[in-house]
Design a protein around this motif. Sequence first.
Motif, PDB file in Angstrom:
ATOM      1  N   ASN A   1      -5.445  -5.589  -1.628  1.00  0.00           N
ATOM      2  CA  ASN A   1      -5.470  -4.441  -2.699  1.00  0.00           C
ATOM      3  C   ASN A   1      -6.797  -4.278  -3.427  1.00  0.00           C
TER       4      ASN A   1
ATOM      5  N   ILE B   1      -6.908   3.395  -4.418  1.00  0.00           N
ATOM      6  CA  ILE B   1      -6.501   2.059  -3.802  1.00  0.00           C
ATOM      7  C   ILE B   1      -6.902   1.913  -2.491  1.00  0.00           C
TER       8      ILE B   1
ATOM      9  N   THR C   1      -6.037  -0.360   0.472  1.00  0.00           N
ATOM     10  CA  THR C   1      -4.863  -1.421   0.811  1.00  0.00           C
ATOM     11  C   THR C   1      -4.504  -1.168   2.210  1.00  0.00           C
TER      12      THR C   1
ATOM     13  N   SER D   1       1.466  -5.458  -5.571  1.00  0.00           N
ATOM     14  CA  SER D   1       0.238  -4.856  -5.959  1.00  0.00           C
ATOM     15  C   SER D   1      -0.757  -6.109  -6.648  1.00  0.00           C
TER      16      SER D   1
ATOM     17  N   SER E   1      -5.175  -9.022  -4.915  1.00  0.00           N
ATOM     18  CA  SER E   1      -5.534  -7.621  -5.534  1.00  0.00           C
ATOM     19  C   SER E   1      -6.736  -8.123  -6.200  1.00  0.00           C
TER      20      SER E   1
END
Length: 256
Positions: free
Chosen positions: A2, A13, A15, A239, A243
């Motif tokens: 992410n 984002i 992802t 998330s 990340s």
Amino acid sequence: MNKIYWDKDNISIITNQIEAVPHKHWAMQLFLSVEKNLEITVEGQNISCRCIVINRNTLHSFSTGSRLHFTMIMEPAAGFTQQFDEILEGKSYHIFDNPEIDETQNLLLRLIDNDGMKEYRGFMIQLYKFLRLKKQAKPYDDRIQNLLYEIEQCNCDTHSIAFFADKVALSPSRLSHLFKAQVGIPLKSYLQFHQMQRAFLALSDGKTITEASMAAHFDTPSHFAAVTKKMMGMPASISLKDSVFLKVTGEEISYH
């Protein structure tokens, strides 16, 4: 993976971790594939395309299928949302397949491998060009402009409509009606979006989910998690895993 960019008028984002069951929210959302078509379901219709914008309050579900995708959740009061309203014309979605899509995806590939702001800004300029967006300030009533400023400056001690209504010298009901008429979403939903932004900024500063929830004045960490799942298609706990958070600062991105 992410990679989450917190910009002034959007949350972007990159992802491969979205597994979103059918849901809807009050922000418009853009999806862009990295290479192959993305597969998305909107109001029960299965759609295969490279780039799509979903209208606000529209039921949709999406899975990355472990492949990288780009998604942009638009700040509901951003100036360019009015242009998307004109493009959508009340429809649930709009597919973009303009000639610049190949160049846009190529710049996205570069952004995946680089966390620099130069690469991010270059990609966003190209994205706005691809979407045919023009620099345009959305005309709001002065009281709504003042309200947006107050919300932007607030320290999250309170998010009651009555509190902000007092700030702009309107009754809570009048302010709610005016806000919905001009911005297109309920004021309560906008305040929740603002809380989520503040919570994730706290997470990007190294706070725990509990600390970030408290900083943004969510009722509980589970309340923050539920809002995140609804708005971003993935829980806050996921998330945070693998990340990278990047705050976008400096000059506004210009577009034609």
